[in-house]
Write a protein that holds these residues in place. Sequence first.
Motif, PDB file in Angstrom:
ATOM      1  N   ARG A   1       2.108  -9.236  -5.660  1.00  0.00           N
ATOM      2  CA  ARG A   1       2.787 -10.407  -6.221  1.00  0.00           C
ATOM      3  C   ARG A   1       2.324 -11.658  -5.485  1.00  0.00           C
ATOM      4  N   ALA A   2       2.110 -12.720  -6.250  1.00  0.00           N
ATOM      5  CA  ALA A   2       1.643 -13.983  -5.682  1.00  0.00           C
ATOM      6  C   ALA A   2       2.808 -14.963  -5.538  1.00  0.00           C
ATOM      7  N   TYR A   3       2.769 -15.749  -4.470  1.00  0.00           N
ATOM      8  CA  TYR A   3       3.738 -16.808  -4.215  1.00  0.00           C
ATOM      9  C   TYR A   3       2.941 -18.078  -3.958  1.00  0.00           C
ATOM     10  N   LEU A   4       3.298 -19.125  -4.673  1.00  0.00           N
ATOM     11  CA  LEU A   4       2.555 -20.387  -4.633  1.00  0.00           C
ATOM     12  C   LEU A   4       3.051 -21.285  -3.510  1.00  0.00           C
ATOM     13  N   PRO A   5       2.292 -22.340  -3.172  1.00  0.00           N
ATOM     14  CA  PRO A   5       2.732 -23.249  -2.125  1.00  0.00           C
ATOM     15  C   PRO A   5       4.160 -23.742  -2.383  1.00  0.00           C
ATOM     16  N   GLY A   6       4.986 -23.638  -1.350  1.00  0.00           N
ATOM     17  CA  GLY A   6       6.361 -24.100  -1.451  1.00  0.00           C
ATOM     18  C   GLY A   6       7.344 -23.066  -1.965  1.00  0.00           C
ATOM     19  N   ASP A   7       6.869 -21.938  -2.521  1.00  0.00           N
ATOM     20  CA  ASP A   7       7.784 -20.886  -2.985  1.00  0.00           C
ATOM     21  C   ASP A   7       8.519 -20.293  -1.783  1.00  0.00           C
ATOM     22  N   MET A   8       9.838 -20.324  -1.827  1.00  0.00           N
ATOM     23  CA  MET A   8      10.664 -19.786  -0.747  1.00  0.00           C
ATOM     24  C   MET A   8      10.967 -18.312  -1.044  1.00  0.00           C
ATOM     25  N   HIS A   9      10.841 -17.472  -0.028  1.00  0.00           N
ATOM     26  CA  HIS A   9      11.119 -16.050  -0.195  1.00  0.00           C
ATOM     27  C   HIS A   9      11.448 -15.429   1.159  1.00  0.00           C
ATOM     28  N   ASP A  10      12.094 -14.272   1.124  1.00  0.00           N
ATOM     29  CA  ASP A  10      12.263 -13.474   2.330  1.00  0.00           C
ATOM     30  C   ASP A  10      11.792 -12.063   2.016  1.00  0.00           C
ATOM     31  N   THR A  11      11.599 -11.261   3.054  1.00  0.00           N
ATOM     32  CA  THR A  11      11.175  -9.884   2.856  1.00  0.00           C
ATOM     33  C   THR A  11      12.001  -8.961   3.741  1.00  0.00           C
ATOM     34  N   ARG A  12      12.203  -7.757   3.237  1.00  0.00           N
ATOM     35  CA  ARG A  12      12.875  -6.712   4.025  1.00  0.00           C
ATOM     36  C   ARG A  12      12.175  -5.392   3.731  1.00  0.00           C
ATOM     37  N   CYS A  13      11.827  -4.687   4.806  1.00  0.00           N
ATOM     38  CA  CYS A  13      11.220  -3.369   4.668  1.00  0.00           C
ATOM     39  C   CYS A  13      12.346  -2.356   4.474  1.00  0.00           C
ATOM     40  N   LEU A  14      12.329  -1.689   3.341  1.00  0.00           N
ATOM     41  CA  LEU A  14      13.370  -0.711   3.014  1.00  0.00           C
ATOM     42  C   LEU A  14      12.910   0.679   3.398  1.00  0.00           C
ATOM     43  N   GLY A  15      13.817   1.505   3.858  1.00  0.00           N
ATOM     44  CA  GLY A  15      13.480   2.877   4.210  1.00  0.00           C
ATOM     45  C   GLY A  15      12.629   2.913   5.460  1.00  0.00           C
ATOM     46  N   GLY A  16      11.605   3.755   5.421  1.00  0.00           N
ATOM     47  CA  GLY A  16      10.710   3.891   6.569  1.00  0.00           C
ATOM     48  C   GLY A  16       9.659   2.798   6.617  1.00  0.00           C
ATOM     49  N   GLU A  17       8.624   3.031   7.365  1.00  0.00           N
ATOM     50  CA  GLU A  17       7.551   2.046   7.544  1.00  0.00           C
ATOM     51  C   GLU A  17       6.852   1.743   6.212  1.00  0.00           C
ATOM     52  N   ALA A  18       6.424   0.487   6.072  1.00  0.00           N
ATOM     53  CA  ALA A  18       5.649   0.069   4.902  1.00  0.00           C
ATOM     54  C   ALA A  18       4.331  -0.535   5.386  1.00  0.00           C
ATOM     55  N   LEU A  19       3.295  -0.334   4.620  1.00  0.00           N
ATOM     56  CA  LEU A  19       1.994  -0.916   4.898  1.00  0.00           C
ATOM     57  C   LEU A  19       1.719  -1.961   3.831  1.00  0.00           C
ATOM     58  N   LEU A  20       1.495  -3.210   4.273  1.00  0.00           N
ATOM     59  CA  LEU A  20       1.328  -4.340   3.360  1.00  0.00           C
ATOM     60  C   LEU A  20       0.002  -5.033   3.575  1.00  0.00           C
ATOM     61  N   PHE A  21      -0.565  -5.495   2.492  1.00  0.00           N
ATOM     62  CA  PHE A  21      -1.708  -6.407   2.555  1.00  0.00           C
ATOM     63  C   PHE A  21      -1.184  -7.795   2.230  1.00  0.00           C
ATOM     64  N   ARG A  22      -1.627  -8.769   2.971  1.00  0.00           N
ATOM     65  CA  ARG A  22      -1.189 -10.147   2.735  1.00  0.00           C
ATOM     66  C   ARG A  22      -2.402 -11.047   2.820  1.00  0.00           C
TER      67      ARG A  22
ATOM     68  N   GLN B   1       0.840  -1.202   0.000  1.00  0.00           N
ATOM     69  CA  GLN B   1       0.000   0.000   0.000  1.00  0.00           C
ATOM     70  C   GLN B   1       0.871   1.246   0.000  1.00  0.00           C
ATOM     71  N   SER B   2       1.903   1.232   0.851  1.00  0.00           N
ATOM     72  CA  SER B   2       2.820   2.371   0.913  1.00  0.00           C
ATOM     73  C   SER B   2       4.172   1.891   1.435  1.00  0.00           C
ATOM     74  N   GLY B   3       5.211   2.645   1.158  1.00  0.00           N
ATOM     75  CA  GLY B   3       6.554   2.272   1.587  1.00  0.00           C
ATOM     76  C   GLY B   3       7.229   1.374   0.558  1.00  0.00           C
ATOM     77  N   MET B   4       8.361   0.799   0.964  1.00  0.00           N
ATOM     78  CA  MET B   4       9.136  -0.037   0.048  1.00  0.00           C
ATOM     79  C   MET B   4       9.453  -1.384   0.693  1.00  0.00           C
ATOM     80  N   LEU B   5       9.269  -2.437  -0.070  1.00  0.00           N
ATOM     81  CA  LEU B   5       9.533  -3.794   0.375  1.00  0.00           C
ATOM     82  C   LEU B   5      10.428  -4.467  -0.658  1.00  0.00           C
ATOM     83  N   GLU B   6      11.423  -5.198  -0.194  1.00  0.00           N
ATOM     84  CA  GLU B   6      12.233  -6.027  -1.084  1.00  0.00           C
ATOM     85  C   GLU B   6      11.871  -7.479  -0.818  1.00  0.00           C
ATOM     86  N   VAL B   7      11.644  -8.233  -1.880  1.00  0.00           N
ATOM     87  CA  VAL B   7      11.343  -9.664  -1.762  1.00  0.00           C
ATOM     88  C   VAL B   7      12.364 -10.424  -2.601  1.00  0.00           C
TER      89      VAL B   7
END
Length: 93
Positions: free
Chosen positions: A72-93, A37-43
């Motif tokens: 972005r969609a990730y299917l069953p078994g898809d491995m990923h990590d996330t990092r919030c870049l910069g300031g706060e980020a608002l995410l829908f999951r 929704q806002s901010g920056m996320l690295e996946v």
Amino acid sequence: LYRDPVHGFLLLVHAEPGGLYRSSHDHGRSWVVYGVQSGMLEVVTYAKRPIRRGIERLVAHDSGQPRPDEARAYLPGDMHDTRCLGGEALLFR
């Protein structure tokens, strides 16, 4: 925010503080969609690579920064990590 009574899916909202890192993981037998929704996320997505019989390691496969209003969609078994870049980020999951 929402739990579907028929299909059982959940809609969650997360306020991620800047710098928060969630180590590599999958969502088991479930799929997941990350929407910014806002901010920056690295996946970073990972692939499992055999290094010798019966032993695998994770190798970074792709990296991206979903923009606000992008999902972005990730299917069953898809491995990923996330990092919030910069300031706060608002995410829908």
